[in-house]
Motif scaffolding. Structure first.
Motif, PDB file in Angstrom:
ATOM      1  N   TRP A 249     -12.891 -10.753   7.266  1.00 20.06           N
ATOM      2  CA  TRP A 249     -13.889 -11.062   6.689  1.00 20.06           C
ATOM      3  C   TRP A 249     -14.857  -9.281   6.212  1.00 20.06           C
ATOM      4  O   TRP A 249     -14.742  -9.299   5.149  1.00 20.06           O
ATOM      5  N   LYS A 251     -13.420  -7.025   6.408  1.00 18.68           N
ATOM      6  CA  LYS A 251     -12.348  -5.746   5.192  1.00 18.68           C
ATOM      7  C   LYS A 251     -12.472  -6.953   3.531  1.00 18.68           C
ATOM      8  O   LYS A 251     -12.277  -4.832   2.727  1.00 18.68           O
ATOM      9  N   VAL A 252     -11.969  -7.854   3.361  1.00 21.08           N
ATOM     10  CA  VAL A 252     -11.539  -8.409   2.808  1.00 21.08           C
ATOM     11  C   VAL A 252     -13.279  -8.645   1.380  1.00 21.08           C
ATOM     12  O   VAL A 252     -13.259  -8.109   0.736  1.00 21.08           O
ATOM     13  N   VAL A 253     -14.916  -8.340   2.032  1.00 22.55           N
ATOM     14  CA  VAL A 253     -15.976  -8.028   1.529  1.00 22.55           C
ATOM     15  C   VAL A 253     -16.136  -7.347   1.612  1.00 22.55           C
ATOM     16  O   VAL A 253     -16.702  -6.559   0.281  1.00 22.55           O
ATOM     17  N   PHE A 256     -11.184  -4.939   0.202  1.00 24.78           N
ATOM     18  CA  PHE A 256     -10.107  -4.747  -1.336  1.00 24.78           C
ATOM     19  C   PHE A 256     -10.857  -4.938  -2.246  1.00 24.78           C
ATOM     20  O   PHE A 256     -11.698  -5.349  -2.277  1.00 24.78           O
ATOM     21  N   GLN A 258      -9.667  -7.321  -6.051  1.00 23.05           N
ATOM     22  CA  GLN A 258      -9.544  -8.879  -5.842  1.00 23.05           C
ATOM     23  C   GLN A 258     -10.184  -9.499  -4.613  1.00 23.05           C
ATOM     24  O   GLN A 258     -10.177  -9.833  -4.334  1.00 23.05           O
ATOM     25  N   LYS A 259     -11.434  -9.351  -4.675  1.00 23.76           N
ATOM     26  CA  LYS A 259     -12.235 -10.117  -3.804  1.00 23.76           C
ATOM     27  C   LYS A 259     -11.288 -11.155  -3.540  1.00 23.76           C
ATOM     28  O   LYS A 259     -12.190 -12.093  -2.621  1.00 23.76           O
ATOM     29  N   TYR A 262      -8.792 -12.918  -2.000  1.00 21.20           N
ATOM     30  CA  TYR A 262      -8.855 -12.919  -0.422  1.00 21.20           C
ATOM     31  C   TYR A 262      -9.057 -13.636  -0.504  1.00 21.20           C
ATOM     32  O   TYR A 262      -9.346 -14.408   0.751  1.00 21.20           O
ATOM     33  N   ILE A 263     -11.181 -14.169  -0.659  1.00 16.90           N
ATOM     34  CA  ILE A 263     -11.729 -14.893   0.057  1.00 16.90           C
ATOM     35  C   ILE A 263     -11.562 -15.899  -0.299  1.00 16.90           C
ATOM     36  O   ILE A 263     -11.770 -16.839   0.722  1.00 16.90           O
TER      37      ILE A 263
END
Length: 283
Positions: A249, A251-253, A256, A258-259, A262-263
């Motif tokens: 999470w 890394k995603v927030v 990354f 195109q959040k 991914y979220i």
């Protein structure tokens, strides 16, 4: 001397997915080290002619394709069962892009001999050291019992694999290794890393920010990873897995692009993990 004392019969399974010529040629580096090899192609297109041109299929090297993606878990279950039915006692599993650094087959044979000499027959998996750009791991002498190991390059005990019903096919791709190793440990078996067995492995694409290296894969892969992490954390009651989930999470927030994609996939995967718990057990 060792060969006379123990003659383990080795097989190997490689699963392809839209393979490159390089990945197929890479199989040449270990196909002659095993008695039988199964190549299962999860692509939508049959690559038999290409594989045959590069590898020369024969009675020892067989290719199978249903021209659809069965998922890595199911493909490996099928391949290992085929080899076990053919008399293989141990099966090597490789990702198509993995490259062997050392002669892992001979190293594994020596490990089997060493452990059987001590009358230890509870080894579910012998694992290599995975060398890749985000890791500081290197080959070393000796053995080490580990909690889990990435699938590629691992040697599976066929008898124990079938006894434990193989990989959990609902996981499809990601998390199969973690789940199998935790299951084996819970059942009283061991995962042994062989320090001299080394492969180059490429888990996800490496990115860097201010010298900090991290891996990034597609949003769909993060959905599958979230599902597997929730399952393993709650089903096996291993709290460390929750921190792995939270790192995903982070890394995603924060890292990354195109959040939102991914979220959404992380949320879907989390819900799916909870559904697995409800269906197969765990709180």
């Amino acid at each position: 001397m060792m060969g006379e004392a123990i003659k383990p019969i080795f097989g190997a399974v490689v699963v392809l997915y839209n393979p490159t010529d390089k990945e197929i040629r890479n199989i040449n580096s270990y196909k002659d080290s095993v008695e039988q090899m199964i190549i299962i192609d999860n692509s939508d297109v049959n690559h038999c002619e290409l594989v045959d041109n590069l590898l020369k299929l024969n009675s020892r090297v067989k290719y199978y394709s249903e021209q659809k993606n069965l998922g890595l878990c199911r493909a490996l279950n099928i391949g290992i069962k085929m080899l076990a039915d053919a008399g293989c006692q141990w099966v090597l599993v490789f990702d198509a892009d993995s490259e062997i650094v050392s002669n892992i087959v001979e190293i594994y044979k020596r490990a089997i001999y060493d452990y059987e000499r001590e009358k230890k027959s509870d080894i579910a998996v012998f694992a290599p050291v995975h060398i890749f750009d985000r890791s500081k791991r290197r080959a070393y002498r000796g053995y080490n019992e580990v909690e889990w190991a990435m699938t590629s390059g691992c040697l599976f005990n066929c008898n124990l694999f079938q006894k434990q019903n193989g990989f959990m096919e609902e996981l499809f791709v990601d998390g199969l290794d973690m789940d199998y190793c935790f299951k084996a440990k819970r059942n009283g078996y061991k995962i042994i890393e062989c320090g001299e067995a080394a492969i180059r492995h490429y888990p996800a694409e490496t990115k860097s920010l201010f010298g900090f290296k991290y891996g990034i894969a597609s949003p769909v892969r993060y959905r599958m990873q979230a599902r597997a992490l929730i399952w393993c954390w709650r089903h096996y009651k291993i709290n460390r897995i929750f921190f792995v989930y939270m790192y995903k999470w982070f890394k995603v927030v924060f890292l990354f692009p195109q959040k939102m994609r991914y979220i959404k996939n992380m949320v879907y995967g989390t819900v799916e993990g909870k559904k697995l718990l409800k269906k197969y057990g765990g709180k």
